[in-house]
Design a protein around this motif. Structure first.
Motif, PDB file in Angstrom:
ATOM      1  N   ALA A 171       0.829  -1.208   0.000  1.00 33.93           N
ATOM      2  CA  ALA A 171       0.000   0.000   0.000  1.00 33.93           C
ATOM      3  C   ALA A 171       0.865   1.259   0.000  1.00 33.93           C
ATOM      4  O   ALA A 171       0.634   2.187  -0.781  1.00 33.93           O
ATOM      5  CB  ALA A 171      -0.937   0.005   1.204  1.00 33.93           C
ATOM      6  N   ALA A 198      -0.069   3.829   5.909  1.00 32.77           N
ATOM      7  CA  ALA A 198      -0.148   2.494   5.287  1.00 32.77           C
ATOM      8  C   ALA A 198       0.634   1.519   6.151  1.00 32.77           C
ATOM      9  O   ALA A 198       1.583   0.879   5.709  1.00 32.77           O
ATOM     10  CB  ALA A 198       0.408   2.546   3.863  1.00 32.77           C
ATOM     11  N   GLY A 242      -4.530   0.185   2.417  1.00 34.96           N
ATOM     12  CA  GLY A 242      -4.014  -1.153   2.695  1.00 34.96           C
ATOM     13  C   GLY A 242      -4.688  -1.764   3.912  1.00 34.96           C
ATOM     14  O   GLY A 242      -5.803  -1.396   4.281  1.00 34.96           O
ATOM     15  N   ALA A 262      -4.276  -3.895  -1.377  1.00 35.15           N
ATOM     16  CA  ALA A 262      -3.406  -2.873  -0.780  1.00 35.15           C
ATOM     17  C   ALA A 262      -2.751  -2.020  -1.871  1.00 35.15           C
ATOM     18  O   ALA A 262      -2.638  -0.804  -1.731  1.00 35.15           O
ATOM     19  CB  ALA A 262      -2.348  -3.535   0.102  1.00 35.15           C
ATOM     20  N   GLY A 302      -3.527   1.837  -2.147  1.00 37.13           N
ATOM     21  CA  GLY A 302      -2.379   2.737  -2.003  1.00 37.13           C
ATOM     22  C   GLY A 302      -2.333   3.722  -3.157  1.00 37.13           C
ATOM     23  O   GLY A 302      -2.145   4.927  -2.954  1.00 37.13           O
TER      24      GLY A 302
END
Ligand SMILES: Cc1cc2nc3c(=O)[nH]c(=O)nc-3n(C[C@H](O)[C@H](O)[C@H](O)COP(=O)(O)OP(=O)(O)OC[C@H]3O[C@@H](n4cnc5c(N)ncnc54)[C@H](O)[C@@H]3O)c2cc1C
Ligand code: FES
Lengths: 120, 553
Positions: free
Chosen positions: B30, B150, B364, B375, B379
């Protein structure tokens, strides 16, 4: 523990056999491969080593603890490295010659009736 | 990994505080995707990752000093990772800090010319390569205009007698050692818990030369069918509603995922590893380390069926019942956590990753368990959104990403329904089961203290006062490992009794997740902070009524 490094001859990833790295763990010499974590080296050597793979003893029951989460969140693998305590063995890279001591922290004993104790 | 030598402090930003455009915390799928996307948008990016290298939990790989000729064989999507890492590392508009842990987020005073999270200062400790938890680490204080959190997730393992013995590890630990050290956690290993993650764990163990004795999945056929659907082939062919009502279309999106799972199943079959459903660990036993694992059949509520226990001689046990988010940074930055629905207990975000806190995005597994593909998509969406908020418009890729996200989320919802803990699991927690590993607090102690202190005003038993009395959750891990289980034993949070919720619908309160310090900091390091930047209390964490250890425990 019976953790075991993968046999290089059978490693699908064809990992280099790696240079050895030697630590002292509770006074005993333990050899792993450069790039491993202290936890990994201790786990792989547990069969022959005195700690049996334990990294720590608990405060209350004095129970042995080893790696649990492996990624730095559980703090079960705290060891002393070169005199600095509370290092997560699973996060710390094994460095040649590092002196590792497994930690044990007995709970502080309760002291009753100390002479000269001030009461308030 | 790139390690910028010198960071210019920007004028007027306060002693040692540096303004940055987009700050990404976490270098997993992510975070990497967020950084790359924000760069595509044209924003300057700083990414901080606590580990020694980027890759996160999914691409946890061998260190540079121990190369492998065919490392990609241990990973899925390795080329995606290699491309992301190469692109970011070679990009002067992106700075990557590894060994860099965010330990606090605090109010930053804000600056009129900076939108959003210019109001937050993110404190980072940077350890020299390979020297996690070293004293005297370097400090960074970053004031991001946009913050993307993340930080991922870690295993959730439900307690049982003996889970504190050496040799019992999380599924993630087995995976981490297999991938980053080429080490099998044991020679004869039982893999147990719930969820498709058990499959890669077992298959990695096989690839490291361990014998996997069996894979025990707690969910039974009915729960699995309810989650995965009566027609799982629809996952492959597209079409058909998922439990969340979303139309599952997008063969391409799920095909890779399915191929990955099919590969694990094939590896297990080739090694003749039994995969048993409705089966769980009820105890691990041994003298100083695991020597045997007791497995039992579980009923539809996950309660062990008396008389079905089997003892298996094993020297390691890898257990994972799912994942729980690493919320520290998100909570400290003021982001709210979802209280109900599939994402309950995770950071609440909109389709593009915006949290409830202005200028703060999340992506994520900190926002819900969806796997690495989800993820990556989330992201990218969050990175583009963050850059956009700073005046760098996103291109046409957003629509496609949103479509992929919907498909992957629907898949994740199925997964959650198929494998979420069922209330009967608490039957495996006997009175002498250690629930809080750090402080060695047993279930019996929790229950008796709860009973002794119960009052009408405090029902169900408030976990905060109980934590103070029993110290559960106050040890070194600060409730990261036991928090959910402590709540469940006390009758709140994760499904614990038949009365509290259906499959996975109840999620724990976040009280045990509020940690003023995201990672332990040595007192000496705090003392060494320059006076002008001495931390005040974190921006928005709840005032804590109990002392939090300020030093590595
Ligand atoms: C140990 C483990 C192993 C896994 N292995 C697999 C697998 O083999 N196959 C599979 O399908 N799924 C696996 N998973 C699930 C996997 O985590 C996700 O699918 C995927 O990695 C999620 O990506 P992410 O970017 O959201 O989070 P992650 O990959 O978890 O990345 C988050 C990153 O944030 C960093 N971080 C967290 N807190 C801080 C902080 N305070 N400061 C700085 N950095 C921080 C972490 O070090 C981490 O690198 C595993 C999960 C775990 C916990
Ligand atoms: S094993 Fe969990 S922190 Fe090291």
């Amino acid at each position: 523990m019976s953790a075991r490094r993968v046999d290089p001859a059978r490693d699908v990833a064809r990992t280099t056999t790696g240079e050895p790295v030697t630590l002292t763990v509770d006074g005993e010499s333990v050899t792993g491969v450069r790039g491993q974590s202290i936890a990994g080296v201790v786990m792989a050597a547990a069969r022959s080593a005195g700690t049996g793979g334990a990294l720590r003893r608990t405060a209350g029951a004095g129970a042995p603890r080893g790696v649990f989460c492996g990624i730095g969140v559980c703090f079960d693998c705290l060891v002393t490295v070169d005199g600095v305590r509370d290092v997560r063995a699973c996060q710390r890279r094994a460095a040649e010659g590092a002196v590792v001591t497994t930690q044990a922290e007995p709970l502080p004993a309760r002291v009753e009736g100390v002479e000269g104790e001030r009461r308030g | 990994m790139v390690e910028p030598a010198e960071l210019p402090g920007s004028a007027g930003a306060g002693a040692g505080v540096r303004d940055v455009e987009v700050l990404v915390v976490g270098g997993g799928p992510a975070g990497l995707a967020a950084a790359a996307a924000a760069r595509r948008g044209g924003a300057h990016v700083v990414l901080v990752e606590g580990g020694d290298d980027v890759g996160g939990q999914y691409w946890r790989h061998l260190p540079a000093e121990r190369p492998a000729a065919a490392e990609e064989r241990l990973h899925h999507g390795w080329s995606t990772f290699a491309r992301l890492r190469r692109t970011l590392a070679g990009d002067p508009g992106c700075e990557l800090f590894t060994g860099a842990s965010v330990w606090a987020v605090e109010p930053g005073g804000g600056r009129g010319d900076l939108p959003g999270a210019g109001a937050l200062v993110v404190r980072v400790l940077v350890a020299p390569a390979g020297q996690a938890d070293a004293p005297a680490r370097r400090h960074l204080a970053l004031r991001p205009a946009a913050l993307v959190v993340a930080t991922g997730a870690h295993d959730l393992t439900l307690p049982f007698p003996g889970w504190d013995l050496p040799g019992v590890v999380t599924g993630g630990a087995a995976q981490a050692f297999a991938k980053s050290e080429r080490l099998a956690v044991g020679e004869r290993v039982v893999v147990a818990g719930a969820g498709p993650f058990l499959l890669p764990v077992a298959s990695s163990l096989l690839a490291t030369g361990a014998r996997v004795l069996e894979v025990a999945e707690a969910a039974g056929p009915a729960q699995l069918a309810r989650g995965w659907g009566a027609h799982p082939h629809r996952l492959l062919t597209g079409g058909g509603p998922g439990p969340s009502g979303a139309r599952l279309s997008g063969v391409g999106v799920l095909a890779g995922k399915t191929r990955e799972l099919a590969g694990y199943v094939a590896a297990l079959a080739a090694a003749r590893v039994p995969y048993r459903t409705a089966t769980g660990v009820v105890a691990a036993r041994g003298d100083g380390r695991v020597e045997e694992v007791v497995l039992a059949r579980l009923d539809a509520t996950w309660a062990p069926v008396p008389g079905t226990e089997r003892v298996v001689a094993a020297d390691a046990l890898a257990v994972s019942h799912g994942f729980t988010p690493r919320l520290e940074v998100a909570l400290a930055a003021g982001a709210a956590v979802a209280g109900s629905g599939a994402g309950a207990g995770f950071v609440a975000v909109d389709d593009r990753g915006a949290t409830s806190a202005p200028g703060v995005w999340a992506a994520g597994e900190v926002t819900g368990i969806g796997g690495a593909d989800a993820a990556l998509v989330e992201g990218a969406l969050a990175g583009l959104a963050a850059a956009e908020a700073l005046g760098h418009p996103a291109g046409p890729e957003v629509d496609g990403l949103l479509r992929r996200r919907r498909v992957l989320r629907a898949f994740a919802d199925r997964l959650a329904a198929a494998h979420a803990p069922r209330p009967g699991w608490l039957a495996q927690v006997t009175d002498d089961t250690v629930v809080c590993r750090c402080e060695e607090v047993t279930a019996g102690r929790l229950r008796s203290v709860a009973q002794a202190t119960a009052s009408a005003a405090d029902a169900p038993a408030g976990s905060r006062s109980l934590r103070l009395t029993t110290r559960a959750g106050l040890g070194p891990c600060q409730g990261r490992v036991c928090g959910h289980a402590v709540d469940a034993v006390l009758g709140c949070g994760l499904p614990a009794s038949a009365s509290t919720g259906s499959a996975g619908s109840t999620r724990p309160p976040v009280s045990h997740q509020r940690r003023p310090l995201a990672v332990p900091v040595r007192l000496g390091e705090l003392a060494d902070l320059p006076p002008a930047t001495t931390p005040t209390s974190p921006a928005t964490s709840q005032p804590s009524s109990h002392p939090e250890p300020e030093e590595t425990p």
